[in-house]
Design a protein around this motif. Structure first.
Motif, mmCIF file in Angstrom:
data_model
loop_
_atom_site.group_PDB
_atom_site.id
_atom_site.type_symbol
_atom_site.label_atom_id
_atom_site.label_comp_id
_atom_site.label_asym_id
_atom_site.label_seq_id
_atom_site.Cartn_x
_atom_site.Cartn_y
_atom_site.Cartn_z
ATOM 1 N N GLY A 152 0.809 -1.207 0.000
ATOM 2 C CA GLY A 152 0.000 0.000 0.000
ATOM 3 C C GLY A 152 0.843 1.259 0.000
ATOM 4 N N ALA A 153 0.244 2.353 0.512
ATOM 5 C CA ALA A 153 0.879 3.657 0.420
ATOM 6 C C ALA A 153 1.938 3.905 1.482
ATOM 7 C CB ALA A 153 -0.184 4.754 0.501
ATOM 8 N N ARG A 154 1.834 3.233 2.631
ATOM 9 C CA ARG A 154 2.765 3.578 3.704
ATOM 10 C C ARG A 154 3.168 2.404 4.581
ATOM 11 N NH1 ARG A 154 -1.172 7.036 7.793
ATOM 12 N NH2 ARG A 154 -3.096 5.984 7.272
ATOM 13 N N ARG A 155 2.994 1.185 4.106
ATOM 14 C CA ARG A 155 3.340 0.030 4.934
ATOM 15 C C ARG A 155 4.420 -0.831 4.286
ATOM 16 N NH1 ARG A 155 -2.216 -2.030 7.955
ATOM 17 N NH2 ARG A 155 -2.515 -0.075 9.122
ATOM 18 N N ILE A 156 5.171 -1.506 5.138
ATOM 19 C CA ILE A 156 6.243 -2.392 4.698
ATOM 20 C C ILE A 156 6.068 -3.718 5.436
ATOM 21 C CG2 ILE A 156 8.735 -2.733 4.582
ATOM 22 C CD1 ILE A 156 9.014 0.342 4.834
ATOM 23 N N VAL A 157 6.036 -4.807 4.673
ATOM 24 C CA VAL A 157 5.887 -6.143 5.263
ATOM 25 C C VAL A 157 7.254 -6.815 5.290
ATOM 26 C CG1 VAL A 157 4.809 -8.408 5.026
ATOM 27 C CG2 VAL A 157 3.524 -6.341 4.442
ATOM 28 N N VAL A 158 7.653 -7.259 6.481
ATOM 29 C CA VAL A 158 8.958 -7.900 6.661
ATOM 30 C C VAL A 158 8.738 -9.304 7.188
ATOM 31 C CG1 VAL A 158 11.206 -7.737 7.793
ATOM 32 C CG2 VAL A 158 9.966 -5.649 7.199
ATOM 33 N N GLU A 159 9.286 -10.294 6.494
ATOM 34 C CA GLU A 159 9.226 -11.685 6.953
ATOM 35 C C GLU A 159 10.645 -12.172 7.197
ATOM 36 O OE1 GLU A 159 7.025 -13.987 4.157
ATOM 37 O OE2 GLU A 159 5.095 -13.288 4.910
ATOM 38 N N LEU A 160 10.892 -12.659 8.406
ATOM 39 C CA LEU A 160 12.239 -13.050 8.806
ATOM 40 C C LEU A 160 12.226 -14.504 9.275
ATOM 41 C CD1 LEU A 160 13.016 -9.824 10.874
ATOM 42 C CD2 LEU A 160 13.640 -10.279 8.512
ATOM 43 N N PRO A 161 12.490 -15.446 8.366
ATOM 44 C CA PRO A 161 12.497 -16.871 8.757
ATOM 45 C C PRO A 161 13.617 -17.172 9.746
ATOM 46 C CG PRO A 161 12.423 -16.609 6.363
ATOM 47 C CD PRO A 161 12.740 -15.272 6.940
ATOM 48 N N GLY A 205 22.307 3.761 8.241
ATOM 49 C CA GLY A 205 21.790 5.119 8.109
ATOM 50 C C GLY A 205 20.497 5.307 8.868
ATOM 51 N N ALA A 206 20.123 6.576 9.023
ATOM 52 C CA ALA A 206 18.913 6.907 9.775
ATOM 53 C C ALA A 206 17.692 6.787 8.884
ATOM 54 C CB ALA A 206 19.025 8.322 10.336
ATOM 55 N N LEU A 207 16.592 6.327 9.467
ATOM 56 C CA LEU A 207 15.347 6.246 8.720
ATOM 57 C C LEU A 207 14.838 7.654 8.427
ATOM 58 C CD1 LEU A 207 13.579 3.383 10.681
ATOM 59 C CD2 LEU A 207 14.283 3.296 8.297
ATOM 60 N N PRO A 208 14.241 7.854 7.243
ATOM 61 C CA PRO A 208 13.749 9.199 6.908
ATOM 62 C C PRO A 208 12.528 9.592 7.725
ATOM 63 C CG PRO A 208 13.168 7.619 5.201
ATOM 64 C CD PRO A 208 14.060 6.898 6.152
ATOM 65 N N ALA A 209 11.812 8.611 8.265
ATOM 66 C CA ALA A 209 10.632 8.886 9.095
ATOM 67 C C ALA A 209 10.487 7.729 10.081
ATOM 68 C CB ALA A 209 9.383 8.998 8.214
ATOM 69 N N PRO A 210 9.875 7.984 11.234
ATOM 70 C CA PRO A 210 9.702 6.900 12.215
ATOM 71 C C PRO A 210 8.846 5.764 11.663
ATOM 72 C CG PRO A 210 9.249 9.048 13.183
ATOM 73 C CD PRO A 210 9.354 9.266 11.715
ATOM 74 N N LEU A 211 9.083 4.577 12.195
ATOM 75 C CA LEU A 211 8.286 3.404 11.837
ATOM 76 C C LEU A 211 7.587 2.887 13.084
ATOM 77 C CD1 LEU A 211 10.783 1.358 9.623
ATOM 78 C CD2 LEU A 211 8.911 2.782 8.840
ATOM 79 N N ILE A 212 6.368 2.416 12.914
ATOM 80 C CA ILE A 212 5.668 1.758 14.013
ATOM 81 C C ILE A 212 5.237 0.367 13.544
ATOM 82 C CG2 ILE A 212 4.843 3.862 15.109
ATOM 83 C CD1 ILE A 212 2.114 3.307 13.819
ATOM 84 N N ILE A 213 5.200 -0.563 14.470
ATOM 85 C CA ILE A 213 4.750 -1.916 14.146
ATOM 86 C C ILE A 213 3.238 -1.965 14.294
ATOM 87 C CG2 ILE A 213 4.830 -4.338 14.846
ATOM 88 C CD1 ILE A 213 7.709 -3.913 15.687
ATOM 89 N N VAL A 214 2.530 -2.223 13.199
ATOM 90 C CA VAL A 214 1.063 -2.288 13.251
ATOM 91 C C VAL A 214 0.574 -3.724 13.291
ATOM 92 C CG1 VAL A 214 0.728 -0.078 12.106
ATOM 93 C CG2 VAL A 214 0.931 -2.130 10.722
ATOM 94 N N GLU A 215 1.418 -4.672 12.943
ATOM 95 C CA GLU A 215 1.029 -6.075 13.023
ATOM 96 C C GLU A 215 2.286 -6.914 13.217
ATOM 97 O OE1 GLU A 215 -0.641 -7.712 9.500
ATOM 98 O OE2 GLU A 215 -1.069 -9.658 10.406
ATOM 99 N N GLU A 216 2.170 -7.912 14.065
ATOM 100 C CA GLU A 216 3.319 -8.790 14.290
ATOM 101 C C GLU A 216 2.809 -10.198 14.539
ATOM 102 O OE1 GLU A 216 6.087 -7.591 17.366
ATOM 103 O OE2 GLU A 216 6.463 -9.709 17.829
#
Length: 627
Positions: A187-196, A440-451
């Motif tokens: 979507g417009a502002r989310r990132i999905v990360v899967e870490l096996p 490097g520093a993230l350009p904007a804060p990230l929050i975890i919306v699902e885990e």
């Protein structure tokens, strides 16, 4: 058989290639079982002795997905509102109200925050210009820029922030050592990360969320901080007294607490034992002496103290140009067994930020405690020398993501641009800091919306269930083929087993990840694989019914069945390609397995069975029964 020379060579080469790629997986399975059977010390010694072999085999073996290996699935949301606020050159109350409205609209309507911000701003005042708040000469955004130009500029910055965040997360995850991670935009502002395979959830959360904004600040004036603590205790004591009975108020007045603002802090602390409930002293234990430390708070009270710090009463008592931050590491345990954290007074001004850091590495002090050593560029070294030279015998805070990691006393002017972060809990924490600094520093804060976390035991259960489904499917299909097509069915079953080896070999060779949907794809392919043989065998039967010899019937059967086999498999392959192109996560895993299965099944059904049939019928003169 001499006409099948190339086919035999191709088949042997294909099988050899699959065995080559699958050997590390078999070796890894053998090593894992061997290590599991060892005792603790024996296992550690074996792993140290064979570390290189174990790592090499694991790296080359067939990768398992999150649902089979276990691990973490995290959905992160980029705080675009924080980015918009940071891009604004002038923020006022109407701006904050519009931004809050935009956040609500974006959540409710599912639109981008930039579009929602533009809508809310225009509805509030159709004649107002966004250029009032945003200026960027590099992007050609000036006072005369139209609202459309500013919105385009903000959307470009938001898109760039998400892409940059994905790249930084990828670098952090790679440095963390996760193999085959999946990091995708949603979507417009989310990132999905899967870490096996990840089991350290807390460490990964910190790694993903940390913006890595490193700052060097001077500490607050100790006397001013002590004075604030005294006044705050008195203010909240007075508040408590006003809410309590008149007897408690009289007791407080008689002690002189309200009127005597220079009273000793120990006396104020003693008053809490018998007086009305003081909200500050309920959650904070202030330091009794002048220090850069304001006090300590237990981990379960940090949210309450954060709320208290935002109260106007408390804000009015804070020294000018001073803010309170927590120390990154707990200082101990309280009587209830909770970790307690120091609250430190830090100046608001940022003397130096992390943009000057050119290198960072894990190091150890004289007590073998982990620390992070950093090197600065020329400009940073010059500024650092000036700061340290002008503040000898004072504390300087090393702050990252609004948390104080260390606040050493400056003993002398530091030249050369080298500094360090100490006071860390472990080498792993030091390594994580190095990772985020280097990424490097993230350009904007990230929050975890699902885990979601998939445990290793659930992964093992999924693997076992998947293997069972493959074996049962294989057995049922094999029995049906033998029952219905007799000798030809046995040949088809041989091709079916080789087909499964081919699929796994292709997945291993292309470093694909086997997931639970991927196993479903293998089961589906097993059924589809015999479909080609069914077509061929039925054609052979038809040819035999016309009175042709077995050899001629085979020639005709294979020839006439090819077009139908190609049509069915190519169309299915296209479906797999579409799923792979537009799908995410498990869908991609299913698509990869499906496409690999189609290629393998066509090869095994058309080429391998024909080689075997030719050998049996032409070379050995065996009468093959097609049922």
């Amino acid at each position: 058989m001499k006409d099948n020379g190339f086919k035999i060579l191709l088949t042997i080469g294909f099988i050899a290639l699959c065995v080559y790629y699958l050997y590390p997986s078999v070796h890894n399975l053998f090593l894992s079982n061997k290590i599991e059977s060892m005792s603790g010390e024996e296992r550690t010694a074996y792993e140290q002795e064979n570390n290189t072999t174990i790592k090499t085999v694991k790296d080359k073996s067939l990768k398992l997905g999150l649902d089979l290996l276990g691990g973490m699935h995290v959905t992160l949301e980029v705080k675009i509102d924080a980015l918009v606020r940071e891009l604004a050159t002038d923020v006022d109350q109407p701006f904050e109200e519009v931004l809050a409205d935009a956040n609500t609209r974006a959540d409710n309507q599912g639109i981008s925050l930039i579009d929602a911000f533009s809508q809310a701003f225009t509805e509030r005042d159709p004649n107002a210009l966004l250029s009032r708040y945003f200026r960027d000469t590099d992007a050609n955004i000036t006072r005369r820029s139209t609202n459309a130009e500013v919105v385009t500029y903000l959307q470009a910055e938001a898109d760039e922030a998400i892409l940059r965040a994905i790249e930084i997360i990828r670098q952090r995850v790679d440095r963390f050592g996760v193999t085959e991670p999946s990091i995708q935009r949603q979507g417009a502002r989310r990132i999905v990360v899967e870490l096996p395979g990840v089991t350290e959830q807390d460490r990964v959360r910190t790694l993903l969320k940390g913006t890595a904004k490193l700052e060097f600040r001077l500490m607050a004036e100790p006397q001013a901080l002590l004075r604030t603590a005294q006044l705050a205790i008195e203010a909240y004591q007075e508040e408590a007294a006003m809410d309590s009975t008149s007897d408690a108020l009289l007791a407080a007045d008689s002690a002189g607490v309200v009127s005597d603002t220079t009273s000793d802090i120990d006396a104020l602390l003693a008053l809490e034992d018998d007086g009305p409930v003081n909200r500050l002293l309920q959650i904070v234990q202030p330091y009794p002496q002048a220090s850069v430390r304001f006090g300590v708070v237990s981990e379960q009270d940090t949210a309450a103290f954060n709320a208290l710090m935002r109260e106007p009463v408390f804000q009015d008592l804070m020294p000018t140009n001073t803010t309170l931050m927590y120390h990154s590491s707990p200082s101990g345990l309280n009587a209830a067994g909770f970790e307690v954290y120091e609250i430190l007074g830090v100046r608001n001004e940022i003397e130096l930020d992390g943009s000057v850091i050119t290198d960072a590495k894990v190091d150890f002090d004289e007590f073998n405690r982990a620390k992070v050593s950093m090197a600065m560029n020329g400009e940073g070294a010059r500024i650092w020398a000036r700061i340290t030279g002008a503040n000898v015998n004072k504390n300087v805070a090393v702050v990252m993501d609004n948390t104080v990691y260390s606040f050493p006393v400056i003993n002398e002017r530091i030249a050369g641009g080298r500094t360090e972060i100490n006071g860390l809990d472990s080498q792993a924490e030091a390594q994580d800091i190095v990772n985020v600094l280097k990424s490097g520093a993230l350009p904007a804060p990230l929050i975890i919306v699902e885990e979601r976390t998939v445990g290793p035991s659930l992964g093992e259960a999924s693997i076992q269930a998947g293997l069972n489904s493959i074996l049962v499917g294989l057995l049922l299909v094999a029995l049906f083929m033998i029952f219905y097509y007799r000798t030809a069915g046995i040949v088809a079953d041989l091709a079916l087993i080789i087909n499964v080896i081919f699929i796994l070999g292709i997945l291993a060779g292309f470093k694909a990840t086997l997931t639970l949907p991927g196993i479903a794809g293998i089961v589906l392919t097993i059924g589809m694989a015999v479909d080609a043989n069914v077509l061929i065998f039925e054609r052979v039967r038809e040819e035999q019914n016309t009175g042709k010899t077995l050899k001629a019937a085979m020639e005709g059967g294979y020839s006439k069945a090819l077009s139908a086999i190609f049509d069915a498999n190519i169309t299915t392959f296209f479906v797999g390609a579409i799923l792979y192109s537009f799908g995410v996560g498990p869908i991609k895993g299913f698509a990869v397995t499906l496409m690999a299965g189609i290629i393998a099944s066509m090869f095994s059904a058309i080429v391998i069975t024909r080689i075997v049939m030719d050998y049996m019928v032409v070379e050995r003169r065996i009468k093959v029964n097609y049922g």
